[in-house]
Design an enzyme around this catalytic site. Structure first.
Site, PDB file in Angstrom:
ATOM      1  N   ASN A   9     104.168  31.977 -35.021  1.00 51.83           N
ATOM      2  CA  ASN A   9     105.490  31.567 -34.539  1.00 51.83           C
ATOM      3  C   ASN A   9     106.541  32.000 -35.569  1.00 51.83           C
ATOM      4  OD1 ASN A   9     107.859  29.935 -34.331  1.00 51.83           O
ATOM      5  ND2 ASN A   9     106.782  28.657 -32.853  1.00 51.83           N
ATOM      6  N   ASP A  11     109.913  31.648 -35.304  1.00 53.16           N
ATOM      7  CA  ASP A  11     111.206  30.976 -35.118  1.00 53.16           C
ATOM      8  C   ASP A  11     112.003  30.857 -36.413  1.00 53.16           C
ATOM      9  OD1 ASP A  11     110.517  30.526 -32.504  1.00 53.16           O
ATOM     10  OD2 ASP A  11     110.136  28.383 -32.738  1.00 53.16           O
ATOM     11  N   HIS A  12     111.279  30.532 -37.504  1.00 52.79           N
ATOM     12  CA  HIS A  12     112.027  30.186 -38.717  1.00 52.79           C
ATOM     13  C   HIS A  12     112.550  31.393 -39.483  1.00 52.79           C
ATOM     14  CE1 HIS A  12     111.763  26.133 -37.712  1.00 52.79           C
ATOM     15  NE2 HIS A  12     110.445  26.111 -37.733  1.00 52.79           N
ATOM     16  N   ARG A  20     123.266  31.591 -41.718  1.00 58.39           N
ATOM     17  CA  ARG A  20     124.430  32.282 -42.258  1.00 58.39           C
ATOM     18  C   ARG A  20     125.150  33.141 -41.235  1.00 58.39           C
ATOM     19  NH1 ARG A  20     124.475  32.355 -47.980  1.00 58.39           N
ATOM     20  NH2 ARG A  20     126.400  33.530 -47.779  1.00 58.39           N
ATOM     21  N   HIS A  45     110.131  30.213 -29.694  1.00 60.44           N
ATOM     22  CA  HIS A  45     110.626  29.079 -28.894  1.00 60.44           C
ATOM     23  C   HIS A  45     112.114  29.310 -28.643  1.00 60.44           C
ATOM     24  CE1 HIS A  45     110.908  24.368 -28.554  1.00 60.44           C
ATOM     25  NE2 HIS A  45     111.428  25.001 -27.504  1.00 60.44           N
ATOM     26  N   ARG A  47     115.049  27.744 -27.596  1.00 64.42           N
ATOM     27  CA  ARG A  47     115.493  26.367 -27.353  1.00 64.42           C
ATOM     28  C   ARG A  47     116.802  26.354 -26.585  1.00 64.42           C
ATOM     29  NH1 ARG A  47     112.771  22.500 -31.040  1.00 64.42           N
ATOM     30  NH2 ARG A  47     114.207  20.998 -30.134  1.00 64.42           N
ATOM     31  N   ARG A  51     119.142  27.278 -31.379  1.00 68.56           N
ATOM     32  CA  ARG A  51     119.369  27.079 -32.815  1.00 68.56           C
ATOM     33  C   ARG A  51     118.710  28.162 -33.672  1.00 68.56           C
ATOM     34  NH1 ARG A  51     115.690  21.751 -33.923  1.00 68.56           N
ATOM     35  NH2 ARG A  51     117.029  20.909 -32.320  1.00 68.56           N
ATOM     36  N   HIS A  52     117.658  28.796 -33.143  1.00 64.79           N
ATOM     37  CA  HIS A  52     117.063  29.898 -33.939  1.00 64.79           C
ATOM     38  C   HIS A  52     116.888  31.163 -33.090  1.00 64.79           C
ATOM     39  CE1 HIS A  52     113.576  27.827 -32.359  1.00 64.79           C
ATOM     40  NE2 HIS A  52     113.505  26.929 -33.318  1.00 64.79           N
ATOM     41  N   GLU A  72     107.580  29.766 -25.916  1.00 66.57           N
ATOM     42  CA  GLU A  72     107.629  28.305 -25.801  1.00 66.57           C
ATOM     43  C   GLU A  72     108.970  27.946 -25.196  1.00 66.57           C
ATOM     44  OE1 GLU A  72     107.265  26.446 -29.569  1.00 66.57           O
ATOM     45  OE2 GLU A  72     105.272  27.234 -29.918  1.00 66.57           O
ATOM     46  N   THR A 102     111.992  19.375 -34.922  1.00 62.10           N
ATOM     47  CA  THR A 102     111.001  20.278 -34.352  1.00 62.10           C
ATOM     48  C   THR A 102     110.399  19.556 -33.160  1.00 62.10           C
ATOM     49  OG1 THR A 102     108.963  21.503 -34.790  1.00 62.10           O
ATOM     50  CG2 THR A 102     109.228  19.439 -35.979  1.00 62.10           C
ATOM     51  N   THR A 103     109.472  20.204 -32.436  1.00 62.35           N
ATOM     52  CA  THR A 103     108.891  19.553 -31.262  1.00 62.35           C
ATOM     53  C   THR A 103     108.104  18.323 -31.720  1.00 62.35           C
ATOM     54  OG1 THR A 103     108.620  21.798 -30.460  1.00 62.35           O
ATOM     55  CG2 THR A 103     107.652  20.057 -29.133  1.00 62.35           C
ATOM     56  N   GLU A 153      97.636  23.149 -25.219  1.00 60.66           N
ATOM     57  CA  GLU A 153      97.662  23.231 -26.683  1.00 60.66           C
ATOM     58  C   GLU A 153      97.755  21.806 -27.181  1.00 60.66           C
ATOM     59  OE1 GLU A 153     100.495  25.966 -28.378  1.00 60.66           O
ATOM     60  OE2 GLU A 153     100.571  24.825 -30.256  1.00 60.66           O
ATOM     61  N   HIS A 193     100.831  22.984 -34.467  1.00 61.33           N
ATOM     62  CA  HIS A 193     101.892  22.160 -35.053  1.00 61.33           C
ATOM     63  C   HIS A 193     101.500  21.580 -36.402  1.00 61.33           C
ATOM     64  CE1 HIS A 193     105.617  20.047 -35.305  1.00 61.33           C
ATOM     65  NE2 HIS A 193     105.996  20.705 -34.244  1.00 61.33           N
ATOM     66  N   GLY A 194     102.243  21.980 -37.401  1.00 61.18           N
ATOM     67  CA  GLY A 194     102.065  21.421 -38.743  1.00 61.18           C
ATOM     68  C   GLY A 194     100.880  21.974 -39.516  1.00 61.18           C
ATOM     69  N   GLY A 215     103.516  28.367 -37.344  1.00 56.81           N
ATOM     70  CA  GLY A 215     104.803  28.976 -37.651  1.00 56.81           C
ATOM     71  C   GLY A 215     105.344  28.651 -39.024  1.00 56.81           C
ATOM     72  N   HIS A 216     105.765  27.405 -39.197  1.00 60.02           N
ATOM     73  CA  HIS A 216     106.522  27.041 -40.396  1.00 60.02           C
ATOM     74  C   HIS A 216     105.786  27.390 -41.689  1.00 60.02           C
ATOM     75  CE1 HIS A 216     108.250  24.236 -43.391  1.00 60.02           C
ATOM     76  NE2 HIS A 216     109.373  24.634 -42.824  1.00 60.02           N
TER      77      HIS A 216
HETATM   78  N1  PXP Z   1     102.949  24.998 -31.092  1.00 65.71           N
HETATM   79  C1  PXP Z   1     104.034  24.485 -30.466  1.00 65.71           C
HETATM   80  C2  PXP Z   1     103.909  24.151 -29.022  1.00 65.71           C
HETATM   81  C3  PXP Z   1     105.241  24.292 -31.147  1.00 65.71           C
HETATM   82  O1  PXP Z   1     106.305  23.775 -30.507  1.00 65.71           O
HETATM   83  C4  PXP Z   1     105.330  24.693 -32.498  1.00 65.71           C
HETATM   84  C5  PXP Z   1     106.621  24.561 -33.223  1.00 65.71           C
HETATM   85  O2  PXP Z   1     107.583  25.361 -32.641  1.00 65.71           O
HETATM   86  C6  PXP Z   1     104.189  25.246 -33.089  1.00 65.71           C
HETATM   87  C7  PXP Z   1     103.004  25.352 -32.376  1.00 65.71           C
HETATM   88  C8  PXP Z   1     104.200  25.696 -34.502  1.00 65.71           C
HETATM   89  O3  PXP Z   1     104.361  24.595 -35.347  1.00 65.71           O
HETATM   90  P1  PXP Z   1     104.600  24.821 -36.889  1.00 65.71           P
HETATM   91  O4  PXP Z   1     105.893  25.564 -37.027  1.00 65.71           O
HETATM   92  O5  PXP Z   1     104.639  23.441 -37.449  1.00 65.71           O
HETATM   93  O6  PXP Z   1     103.432  25.622 -37.399  1.00 65.71           O
END
Ligand code: PXP
Length: 248
Positions: A9, A11-12, A20, A45, A47, A51-52, A72, A102-103, A153, A193-194, A215-216
């Site tokens: 992911n 996104d970040h 910026r 994602h 959104r 935002r990103h 997403e 975040t979600t 998921e 996630h996480g 992602g993060h």
């Molecule tokens: N899966 C889903 C459905 C999510 O919404 C996210 C966050 O956008 C992720 C995975 C990735 O999560 P993380 O950025 O914490 O790794």
């Protein structure tokens, strides 16, 4: 041949750009490097508040991603229209609240069965694989199966955020039970996630999971070691955990 898919992911990368209002760093470049590092899928994602990730990113990534593009999105009519226009390989339906960082939780499929069923059918009619992001809860899994999702998921956030060993063990057990239930009823099951290099091993060892969306932590790691190496090290960590599990 690997027995899992790593969705990265990005996104970040866009979060940094939007902070910026610049044109860099470009998530399109990040996707190229992630694929070079072994990403099997690029996840973004889009959104509601943009935002990103922006529509421009979706449009270009649709043309440049060499693996699979996973979009997403919230289960709204506006987003379904966008999915139809850009045709990602997969859509992951997620709940969305403007105020959240975040979600925060999974979709309540059991409560919104009819609306989600309609959305799933609409997307599948457009030849898009549909996954639902849900908490590791047996009722939600059964509801996801009933509404015709191709996969779910399971939200790994509660496991990742657990502060004590006891809570972490309990949350891991929920993931194990959830993944096994999906496997039994013939529903493909993913995790996300996480997840990071410190907490991935027990989750990656659940062999029923066939895809991980991360992602993060990968983008954070990329700041120090570069995107290609950040993806490659996560891919190695997952593969090693699975090989170890198969050997015992
Ligand atoms: N899966 C889903 C459905 C999510 O919404 C996210 C966050 O956008 C992720 C995975 C990735 O999560 P993380 O950025 O914490 O790794």
């Amino acid at each position: 041949m690997s027995d899992f898919t790593l969705g990265v992911n990005i996104d970040h990368v866009a979060t940094l750009r939007e902070a910026r209002g610049t044109t860099y760093p470009d998530p399109v470049g990040a996707a190229v490097l992630a694929e070079l590092g072994g990403a099997d899928q690029i996840t973004i994602h889009l959104r509601e508040d943009r935002r990103h990730i922006q529509e421009r990113d979706l449009r270009i990534l649709r043309q440049t991603v060499q693996t699979r593009l996973n979009l997403e999105m919230a289960a709204t009519k506006e987003m379904a229209k966008i999915a139809y226009e850009f045709k990602p390989d997969m859509v992951s339906l997620v709940p969305e609240k403007r105020e959240e960082l975040t979600t925060e939780g999974g979709l309540d499929v059991a409560f919104n069965k009819d609306a989600i069923k309609e959305q799933v059918r609409f997307l599948k009619d457009g030849d898009i694989f549909v996954s639902l992001f849900i908490d590791p809860d047996i009722d939600q899994i059964r509801a996801a199966h009933k509404v015709g999702a191709d996969s779910v998921e399971l939200h790994t956030g509660a496991y990742c955020d657990a502060r004590s060993g006891a809570v972490r063990a309990k949350e891991l057990e929920r993931l194990v039970d959830g993944a096994k239930t999906c496997y039994k009823i013939g529903l493909a099951v993913f995790a996300g996630h996480g997840l990071n290099l410190h907490n991935i091993e027990p989750v990656a060892s659940i062999l029923e999971f066939t895809e991980f969306n991360i992602g993060h932590s990968i983008v954070s790691q990329a700041v120090f070691v570069g995107m290609t190496e950040a993806v490659a090290s996560m891919k190695r960590a997952i593969a090693e955990a699975r090989t170890k599990t198969k050997q015992v």
